[in-house]
Design an enzyme around this catalytic site. Structure first.
Site, PDB file in Angstrom:
ATOM      1  N   ASP A   1     -60.414 -65.328  55.587  1.00 35.50           N
ATOM      2  CA  ASP A   1     -61.045 -66.437  56.305  1.00 35.50           C
ATOM      3  C   ASP A   1     -60.318 -67.754  56.031  1.00 35.50           C
ATOM      4  O   ASP A   1     -59.375 -67.802  55.239  1.00 35.50           O
ATOM      5  CB  ASP A   1     -62.531 -66.555  55.930  1.00 35.50           C
ATOM      6  CG  ASP A   1     -62.754 -66.671  54.416  1.00 35.50           C
ATOM      7  OD1 ASP A   1     -61.772 -66.840  53.672  1.00 35.50           O
ATOM      8  OD2 ASP A   1     -63.919 -66.590  53.989  1.00 35.50           O
TER       9      ASP A   1
ATOM     10  N   HIS B   1     -73.160 -64.442  51.315  1.00 35.09           N
ATOM     11  CA  HIS B   1     -72.135 -64.299  52.346  1.00 35.09           C
ATOM     12  C   HIS B   1     -70.897 -63.582  51.804  1.00 35.09           C
ATOM     13  O   HIS B   1     -70.637 -63.571  50.604  1.00 35.09           O
ATOM     14  CB  HIS B   1     -71.771 -65.658  52.979  1.00 35.09           C
ATOM     15  CG  HIS B   1     -70.932 -66.556  52.136  1.00 35.09           C
ATOM     16  ND1 HIS B   1     -70.803 -67.904  52.388  1.00 35.09           N
ATOM     17  CD2 HIS B   1     -70.151 -66.330  51.055  1.00 35.09           C
ATOM     18  CE1 HIS B   1     -69.994 -68.433  51.505  1.00 35.09           C
ATOM     19  NE2 HIS B   1     -69.587 -67.513  50.677  1.00 35.09           N
TER      20      HIS B   1
ATOM     21  N   ASN C   1     -75.186 -67.325  48.409  1.00 33.62           N
ATOM     22  CA  ASN C   1     -76.181 -67.044  49.455  1.00 33.62           C
ATOM     23  C   ASN C   1     -75.972 -65.646  50.055  1.00 33.62           C
ATOM     24  O   ASN C   1     -76.570 -65.306  51.065  1.00 33.62           O
ATOM     25  CB  ASN C   1     -76.142 -68.119  50.562  1.00 33.62           C
ATOM     26  CG  ASN C   1     -74.863 -68.070  51.380  1.00 33.62           C
ATOM     27  OD1 ASN C   1     -73.894 -67.404  50.997  1.00 33.62           O
ATOM     28  ND2 ASN C   1     -74.841 -68.762  52.506  1.00 33.62           N
TER      29      ASN C   1
ATOM     30  N   GLU D   1     -72.324 -65.551  57.238  1.00 31.77           N
ATOM     31  CA  GLU D   1     -73.481 -66.155  56.602  1.00 31.77           C
ATOM     32  C   GLU D   1     -74.732 -65.310  56.879  1.00 31.77           C
ATOM     33  O   GLU D   1     -74.702 -64.419  57.738  1.00 31.77           O
ATOM     34  CB  GLU D   1     -73.675 -67.573  57.177  1.00 31.77           C
ATOM     35  CG  GLU D   1     -72.492 -68.521  56.954  1.00 31.77           C
ATOM     36  CD  GLU D   1     -72.433 -69.103  55.540  1.00 31.77           C
ATOM     37  OE1 GLU D   1     -72.793 -68.416  54.573  1.00 31.77           O
ATOM     38  OE2 GLU D   1     -72.002 -70.261  55.404  1.00 31.77           O
TER      39      GLU D   1
HETATM   40  P1  PGA Z   1     -65.894 -67.598  44.597  1.00 28.32           P
HETATM   41  O1  PGA Z   1     -66.406 -67.612  46.092  1.00 28.32           O
HETATM   42  O2  PGA Z   1     -65.061 -66.366  44.444  1.00 28.32           O
HETATM   43  O3  PGA Z   1     -65.092 -68.863  44.465  1.00 28.32           O
HETATM   44  O4  PGA Z   1     -67.105 -67.565  43.716  1.00 28.32           O
HETATM   45  C1  PGA Z   1     -67.097 -66.547  46.608  1.00 28.32           C
HETATM   46  C2  PGA Z   1     -67.610 -66.863  47.981  1.00 28.32           C
HETATM   47  O5  PGA Z   1     -68.299 -67.882  48.163  1.00 28.32           O
HETATM   48  O6  PGA Z   1     -67.370 -66.095  48.897  1.00 28.32           O
END
Ligand code: PGA
Length: 262
Positions: free
Chosen positions: A81, A152, A150, A157
């Protein structure tokens, strides 16, 4: 107290959950598995999330390149992404993360790198392009993802349909807030461009990693509450071949006596 380096927490036909003692062991395990995959199939199609979770895995894959004589020159690299409107040169963008941690040190050929251009005027066109590339490559061999607080995965989302391919997503407040950690100054994060869960479900192997107590609540929800689009990461239980790697902190809300219900 975990006495084993990797405790197999739960094994089902389609999903294995392993708990490693810390972030370092988790990253070492993931890097080892990915290197094994590349040794088995040198032109593996790998899709990676960016972020703090896969950072050490990617760094270890770089470190081990020489010692383990891994040939990365034929891998196909797909970025999960990107933040819409953020240029690839901006420190904190997913593209700059991939180049810094992995692609530049390993000199992965440019033609083997497939990242969203989140500055494109035609973002829908970018989505179609990514879907076409994945199709032409014959699908994804391993998809390596993290999980947001959350629930995701990528920018899928809560309440995003699971049958989407690449798409542009409105970011939830929590994603916008948490996302600030990647950037030097306050940054306007409104939309993301992301692979969809149809890609995730179609990937031949899925590796989800989570580290830290901050993820323990959502990890528990994703693995034990009913599978639902309300908890995006619960999609991993619908995958035919998924491996969930957790460190002991991320697994701390799970009870070994009551693993995944489905
Ligand atoms: P992080 O992000 O690996 O920096 O914890 C995970 C995400 O929000 O997809």
């Amino acid at each position: 107290m975990l006495s084993l380096k990797a405790l197999i927490f739960s094994k089902k036909d389609n999903m294995t959950v392993e708990v490693l003692k810390d972030y370092h062991s988790l990253s070492e395990r993931a890097a080892g598995l990915l290197i094994e995959q590349i040794k088995k199939k040198k032109d593996s199609v790998l899709c990676f999330a960016s972020g703090d979770t896969p950072r050490l895995t990617l760094q270890m894959m770089v470190e081990k390149a020489k010692a383990e004589a891994v040939n990365y020159s034929e891998i196909q690299f797909i970025g999960l992404d990107e933040w819409v409107g953020i240029s690839p040169e901006t420190s904190g963008s997913c593209s700059s993360f991939f180049y810094e941690t992995f692609l530049s040190p390993l000199q992965v050929p440019k033609e083997n790198i497939h990242l969203f251009d989140a500055m494109a005027a035609d973002l829908q066109g970018e989505c179609f392009k990514m879907d076409r590339i994945i199709g032409e490559l014959g699908g994804i061999d391993v998809m390596v993802v993290g999980i947001g607080v959350n629930g995701h995965i990528g920018f899928n989302e809560p309440n995003t349909p699971w049958n989407l391919q690449s798409h542009v997503a409105q970011l939830h407040e929590i994603t916008r807030t948490v996302g600030q950690k990647y950037f030097e100054g306050s940054t306007d994060l409104t939309e993301g461009i992301t692979l969809g869960f149809q890609h995730l479900l179609d990937a031949r192997n899925l590796l989800l990693m989570a580290s830290g107590t901050g993820k323990s609540g959502i990890v528990k929800a994703a693995l034990t509450e009913p599978c639902s689009e309300k908890i995006p990461a619960s999609v991993v239980r619908r995958h035919v071949q998924s491996l969930i790697l957790l460190d002991a902190h991320a697994a701390s809300s799970l009870s070994p006596q009551a693993p995944a219900v489905e």
